[in-house]
Design an enzyme around this catalytic site. Sequence first.
Site, PDB file in Angstrom:
ATOM      1  N   ARG A   1       3.095   1.839  -4.897  1.00 13.85           N
ATOM      2  CA  ARG A   1       2.383   0.829  -5.685  1.00 13.85           C
ATOM      3  C   ARG A   1       1.012   1.386  -6.061  1.00 13.85           C
ATOM      4  O   ARG A   1       0.283   1.850  -5.187  1.00 13.85           O
ATOM      5  CB  ARG A   1       2.240  -0.434  -4.828  1.00 13.85           C
ATOM      6  CG  ARG A   1       1.558  -1.579  -5.527  1.00 13.85           C
ATOM      7  CD  ARG A   1       1.659  -2.851  -4.720  1.00 13.85           C
ATOM      8  NE  ARG A   1       0.651  -2.965  -3.685  1.00 13.85           N
ATOM      9  CZ  ARG A   1       0.117  -4.115  -3.291  1.00 13.85           C
ATOM     10  NH1 ARG A   1       0.519  -5.240  -3.844  1.00 13.85           N
ATOM     11  NH2 ARG A   1      -0.767  -4.164  -2.342  1.00 13.85           N
TER      12      ARG A   1
ATOM     13  N   THR B   1      -3.342  -1.013 -10.717  1.00 13.17           N
ATOM     14  CA  THR B   1      -2.528  -1.813 -11.649  1.00 13.17           C
ATOM     15  C   THR B   1      -1.493  -2.662 -10.917  1.00 13.17           C
ATOM     16  O   THR B   1      -0.910  -3.575 -11.500  1.00 13.17           O
ATOM     17  CB  THR B   1      -1.747  -0.879 -12.616  1.00 13.17           C
ATOM     18  OG1 THR B   1      -0.839  -0.089 -11.825  1.00 13.17           O
ATOM     19  CG2 THR B   1      -2.679   0.048 -13.374  1.00 13.17           C
TER      20      THR B   1
ATOM     21  N   ASP C   1       0.783   0.696   7.359  1.00  9.69           N
ATOM     22  CA  ASP C   1      -0.274   1.077   8.306  1.00  9.69           C
ATOM     23  C   ASP C   1      -0.047   0.437   9.678  1.00  9.69           C
ATOM     24  O   ASP C   1      -0.280   1.058  10.713  1.00  9.69           O
ATOM     25  CB  ASP C   1      -1.653   0.642   7.773  1.00  9.69           C
ATOM     26  CG  ASP C   1      -2.094   1.486   6.583  1.00  9.69           C
ATOM     27  OD1 ASP C   1      -1.394   2.466   6.255  1.00  9.69           O
ATOM     28  OD2 ASP C   1      -3.124   1.139   5.979  1.00  9.69           O
TER      29      ASP C   1
ATOM     30  N   ASP D   1      -1.526  -4.307   5.897  1.00  6.46           N
ATOM     31  CA  ASP D   1      -0.668  -3.304   5.265  1.00  6.46           C
ATOM     32  C   ASP D   1       0.468  -2.967   6.231  1.00  6.46           C
ATOM     33  O   ASP D   1       0.231  -2.412   7.311  1.00  6.46           O
ATOM     34  CB  ASP D   1      -1.497  -2.049   4.943  1.00  6.46           C
ATOM     35  CG  ASP D   1      -0.659  -1.028   4.188  1.00  6.46           C
ATOM     36  OD1 ASP D   1      -0.996  -0.736   3.032  1.00  6.46           O
ATOM     37  OD2 ASP D   1       0.347  -0.526   4.752  1.00  6.46           O
TER      38      ASP D   1
HETATM   39  N1  URA Z   1       1.954  -4.669   1.059  1.00  2.00           N
HETATM   40  C1  URA Z   1       1.557  -4.796   2.348  1.00  2.00           C
HETATM   41  O1  URA Z   1       1.810  -3.931   3.172  1.00  2.00           O
HETATM   42  N2  URA Z   1       0.886  -5.923   2.699  1.00  2.00           N
HETATM   43  C2  URA Z   1       0.603  -6.895   1.830  1.00  2.00           C
HETATM   44  O2  URA Z   1      -0.004  -7.906   2.215  1.00  2.00           O
HETATM   45  C3  URA Z   1       1.026  -6.739   0.483  1.00  2.00           C
HETATM   46  C4  URA Z   1       1.703  -5.610   0.124  1.00  2.00           C
END
Ligand code: URA
Length: 227
Positions: free
Chosen positions: A118, A122, A221, A218
Amino acid sequence: MNPPDHARGGTSLGFMRTLVIDHPLVAHKMSRLRREETSSATFRLLAEELVTLLAYEATEALEVEEVAITTPVAPTVGLEMKEPRPLVVPILRAGLGMLNGMVRLMPTAEVGFLGLVRDEETLSASIYADRLPDNLKDRQVFVLDPMLATGGTLIAAIDILLERGAKDVTAICLLAAPEGLARLEEAYANTHAQVTIVTAGLDERLNDKGYIVPGLGDAGDRLYGTV
Ligand code: URA
């Protein structure tokens, strides 16, 4: 015809349906997963357990066929998974953290991989790895992606699977945002594509960075440590 909506908390529109799994064990594990103090090791364990619970609901329409079997007592007719085998597709990298939980329930499924990244500016998704069969005709496909945020990644993945002939696509997501679900509905609700989203939670919204609120941060992570 819409597929029937068996699971708790389900809603359906057109050919796309969303199942928000409302179960105390799922809620408990989600809460532990969300906590900022949860370590990566515990996060990985919880994510796997949650996927196994979600997978039970997600596979309710798995195709089976009658087979003649013999028990130690008598011959009878059993039901076993139909060929071609279902395909499980974790979206790299965070979807990898969901794979064990899924194949524990369906060890004979085939596994393909899709790498989508991603763009944080954008928020659009592009493919960097494609390890999927070219022909998915008659295949039931299960996509693993922990966070359904803007929906861009999932739509890119589902489009590839449908283009290759997948019979139906079920996405298993730990959490979803209303914005992402709305985009998926816009993309598939009034088409003939059979798309199902199964999630453990529908959160409030996305923030201006495209993160789910309250979410869990995330997912990549949290699973693997910050890169
Ligand atoms: N991707 C993630 O890892 N966490 C989010 O909150 C949104 C997209």
